[in-house]
Structures are given as C-alpha cells and as structure tokens.
Design an enzyme around this catalytic site. Structure first.
Site, PDB file in Angstrom:
ATOM      1  N   ARG A  59       0.793  -1.219   0.000  1.00 45.72           N
ATOM      2  CA  ARG A  59       0.000   0.000   0.000  1.00 45.72           C
ATOM      3  C   ARG A  59       0.829   1.274   0.000  1.00 45.72           C
ATOM      4  O   ARG A  59       0.553   2.209  -0.754  1.00 45.72           O
ATOM      5  CB  ARG A  59      -0.894   0.060   1.250  1.00 45.72           C
ATOM      6  CG  ARG A  59      -2.223  -0.599   1.109  1.00 45.72           C
ATOM      7  CD  ARG A  59      -2.692  -1.043   2.469  1.00 45.72           C
ATOM      8  NE  ARG A  59      -1.779  -2.074   2.923  1.00 45.72           N
ATOM      9  CZ  ARG A  59      -1.925  -3.370   2.609  1.00 45.72           C
ATOM     10  NH1 ARG A  59      -2.950  -3.760   1.915  1.00 45.72           N
ATOM     11  NH2 ARG A  59      -1.047  -4.269   3.004  1.00 45.72           N
ATOM     12  N   THR A  60       1.819   1.327   0.866  1.00 47.02           N
ATOM     13  CA  THR A  60       2.524   2.598   1.025  1.00 47.02           C
ATOM     14  C   THR A  60       3.243   2.965  -0.266  1.00 47.02           C
ATOM     15  O   THR A  60       3.131   4.089  -0.766  1.00 47.02           O
ATOM     16  CB  THR A  60       3.504   2.530   2.219  1.00 47.02           C
ATOM     17  OG1 THR A  60       2.759   2.174   3.376  1.00 47.02           O
ATOM     18  CG2 THR A  60       4.177   3.868   2.458  1.00 47.02           C
ATOM     19  N   LYS A  89      26.218  -2.785  -0.856  1.00 51.06           N
ATOM     20  CA  LYS A  89      27.677  -2.601  -0.902  1.00 51.06           C
ATOM     21  C   LYS A  89      28.182  -1.808   0.296  1.00 51.06           C
ATOM     22  O   LYS A  89      29.359  -1.469   0.371  1.00 51.06           O
ATOM     23  CB  LYS A  89      28.067  -1.844  -2.186  1.00 51.06           C
ATOM     24  CG  LYS A  89      27.622  -2.512  -3.470  1.00 51.06           C
ATOM     25  CD  LYS A  89      28.064  -1.658  -4.661  1.00 51.06           C
ATOM     26  CE  LYS A  89      27.490  -2.184  -5.963  1.00 51.06           C
ATOM     27  NZ  LYS A  89      27.718  -1.239  -7.065  1.00 51.06           N
ATOM     28  N   ARG A 110      11.330   3.712   3.107  1.00 49.26           N
ATOM     29  CA  ARG A 110      10.938   2.747   4.139  1.00 49.26           C
ATOM     30  C   ARG A 110      12.156   1.894   4.444  1.00 49.26           C
ATOM     31  O   ARG A 110      12.841   1.432   3.518  1.00 49.26           O
ATOM     32  CB  ARG A 110       9.791   1.866   3.667  1.00 49.26           C
ATOM     33  CG  ARG A 110       9.601   0.658   4.588  1.00 49.26           C
ATOM     34  CD  ARG A 110       8.332  -0.071   4.334  1.00 49.26           C
ATOM     35  NE  ARG A 110       7.181   0.717   4.738  1.00 49.26           N
ATOM     36  CZ  ARG A 110       5.938   0.237   4.754  1.00 49.26           C
ATOM     37  NH1 ARG A 110       5.694  -0.999   4.382  1.00 49.26           N
ATOM     38  NH2 ARG A 110       4.934   0.993   5.144  1.00 49.26           N
ATOM     39  N   HIS A 138       5.526   6.103  11.470  1.00 52.82           N
ATOM     40  CA  HIS A 138       4.916   5.949  10.144  1.00 52.82           C
ATOM     41  C   HIS A 138       3.935   7.116   9.987  1.00 52.82           C
ATOM     42  O   HIS A 138       2.727   6.924   9.983  1.00 52.82           O
ATOM     43  CB  HIS A 138       4.196   4.598  10.083  1.00 52.82           C
ATOM     44  CG  HIS A 138       3.845   4.120   8.699  1.00 52.82           C
ATOM     45  ND1 HIS A 138       3.914   4.920   7.582  1.00 52.82           N
ATOM     46  CD2 HIS A 138       3.408   2.910   8.277  1.00 52.82           C
ATOM     47  CE1 HIS A 138       3.515   4.207   6.525  1.00 52.82           C
ATOM     48  NE2 HIS A 138       3.214   2.989   6.917  1.00 52.82           N
TER      49      HIS A 138
END
Ligand code: NCD
Length: 311
Positions: A59-60, A89, A110, A138
């Site tokens: 969703r996000t 890396k 995120r 959030h």
C-alpha cells in the site's frame, strides 16, 4: 504565499503543528474531489518522486507512486532496495541522500532501522518522507488514519479510540497516538503485557493531559469506543520465533466481539491483516479498513504537493 510545509521533511507525526495537519487534511480533500470528478491534476508535472523501499510494502509504495502519477509527476523506484541498491555494498543512507537529490525532487523511504529516514534526510536537500522506519514512526499512515476518521465520523474531538494489538513494535500506533493526542481524543491501549505501548510514549501522552486506559481486555475497550484501530503482531521485529507464535493470536476481531461493541463502532487497520480481523467482519458497515487504504492516495498526493510547494 508558499505553503508552511514547503521544503520540509516528514519524519515523525509529532513534528506536525495543528495548522500543518489541518492544511494536509484540507489539501487531501481538495485533491480527492478533483480526482473523483474525473479531473486531471498537473501540480507535479516535470517533477520526479524517488521511492526507496528497504522493507516490504504494498500500500505505502503503490499509493505514493499513484499519488505522484495522479499529480502529473513521474516516479523512480528502487523496490528491493536492500539487495538491489548500493546499500548491499555498504553505502550509508546519508550518502544515498546526497546522491538522490540530483535524481529526484522528493523522496519516500521505508527502512527496517529506527531513524533511517532522518539519516537520509540529513544527507538530502530535497524533502524526505518517512514511509516507515522499523518500529519507529509511520507519519503518513497516521495522517491517512486521521483523514479516515474525519470522513467516517465527521469529527475527531471527543472520540474514544482503542489502539489494539502489537503496540510495542507497531510504528503506525506510535505515530497515530501522537497525531490524535492533538485532536482531543481519549484512548484505550489494548495489548498483551509483552506488546504494550512503550512506556515513554504513554508517559509523554499522559503528561500532555491525554486520558489513557491500558488493558488487555479488548471486549471491555470496544464496549466504550467509537474507533477500534487493530494492528498485526509485527513478526519481523521478533528475535525469537517462539515468542511470536505465542503472541500472534492475542486478539481476533470477529462477529462475537462486535456484538459486545458500542453501536456505530468504526473498525480500522493499517493492513496487511494476518488473522486479527476475521473476514466475516468485512461485511459490517463500520469496517473501514479498505476505505482507509484508499484514503492513502489523496493524503499522499497532498503531502507530495505541499512539501514541494506545488499545492
Ligand atoms: C503498516 C506498516 O508497514 O507499518 N503497513 C502499512 O504501511 N499500511 C502496518 C503493518 O505492516 O503491520
């Protein structure tokens, strides 16, 4: 006049002033009306949004990307950022931030580590939006949750809100409790003791004069609540799989529980659900979680446009 949010990062719910929250709600409602009426928006024409997702998301990420597309902008996306970007890396998020500002006008991140969005933001001169930092915050979810409450209930002031489930590890409830605290609600926090809301969050809210009842009795809480905000036990935050197995079924919302609920209860969930809301509940008119997910689009449109000064 430039928006009060122009150029700002959105990292935590508690950074937002009442005026900023109101502006985001009003802008989201305006964009939602335009889109519903079949209108086209070009606010972000010629601009680029970068989405950096180092943790799973449906969703996000999709709602940020469609929000940008619906504003006429374009999207650059690193989906499996943890394995397919230079993080594999050993590049720091600060350095990623330095680089991303020449590729995009605004970025969403995120990441599994608390504070990661702030680290990216420290390196980047473009606005950075936190799409979830580990068990931290959030904020954009909290804003779409507030928008949903306003649409479902017509007001927030005076409501009794139950936050239930994994209050320890759930970043959505950390942000939502902070955001709603400024809107005149009272809370029930319902969790097994091992998943209780972090003491510093509860203490901070109480210091602000917010009324909170902590209990492990979900039925008792919903009997007195206008909103039930259910959350998933956050399996990915458990070091010990046996502990997750022990706690995962702590609460289930089903028809039997609804019989004991206050009339007109609105049920919310940030999704994904695992088994904490039975599918039989979906037909209940107060089941708002899919409408809630849809509200992510106008709210994220508003955020993108406001922080870039394109509202
Ligand atoms: C939430 C998250 O990622 O914190 N999902 C979402 O963004 N809607 C909730 C969760 O994963 O349980």
């Amino acid at each position: 006049m430039a928006s009060i949010l122009r150029g700002k990062d959105i990292l935590r719910a508690d950074q937002l002033s009442a005026d900023e929250v109101a502006l985001i709600m009003d802008t989201a409602a305006r964009f939602e009306r335009v889109v519903q009426n079949g209108g086209r928006l070009t606010n972000m024409a010629g601009k680029v949004l970068a989405t950096l997702f180092y943790e799973p998301s449906t969703r996000t990420r999709l709602s940020f990307e469609t929000a940008m597309l619906r504003l006429g902008g374009q999207v650059l996306s690193v989906a499996e950022a943890r394995t397919s970007s230079s993080a594999a890396k050993g590049e720091t998020l600060f350095d990623t931030g330095k680089m991303i500002e020449s590729y995009a006008d605004v970025a969403v991140i995120r990441h599994p580590v608390i504070g990661s969005a702030a680290e990216l933001a420290a390196g980047a001169s473009i606005p950075v939006i936190n799409g979830g930092d580990g068990a931290g915050q959030h904020p954009t979810q909290a804003l779409l949750d507030l928008y949903t409450i306003l649409k479902e209930k017509g007001r927030v002031e005076g409501l009794t809100v139950t936050l239930a489930g994994d209050l320890k590890n759930g970043r959505t409830v950390h942000s939502l409790s902070a955001l709603l605290a400024g809107q005149g609600v009272r809370f029930y926090f319902v969790a097994p003791p091992a998943l209780a809301m972090p003491a510093e969050i509860t203490a901070g809210l109480r210091q602000r004069g917010i009324e909170i009842e902590e209990t492990d009795d979900l039925a008792e809480a919903v009997a007195h609540s206008d909103i039930l905000y259910m959350t998933r036990v956050q399996r990915e935050r458990f070091a010990d799989p046996a502990e997750y197995e022990r706690l995962k079924g702590a609460y289930v919302v089903d028809s039997a529980l609804l019989k004991r609920a206050r009339a007109g209860l609105t049920i919310m969930h940030p999704l994904p659900r695992v088994d904490e809301i039975a599918t039989e509940v979906d037909a209940y008119e107060g089941a708002a979680y899919f409408r809630q997910a849809a509200n992510g689009v106008p709210v994220r449109m508003a955020l993108i446009a406001l922080v870039t000064g394109q509202e």
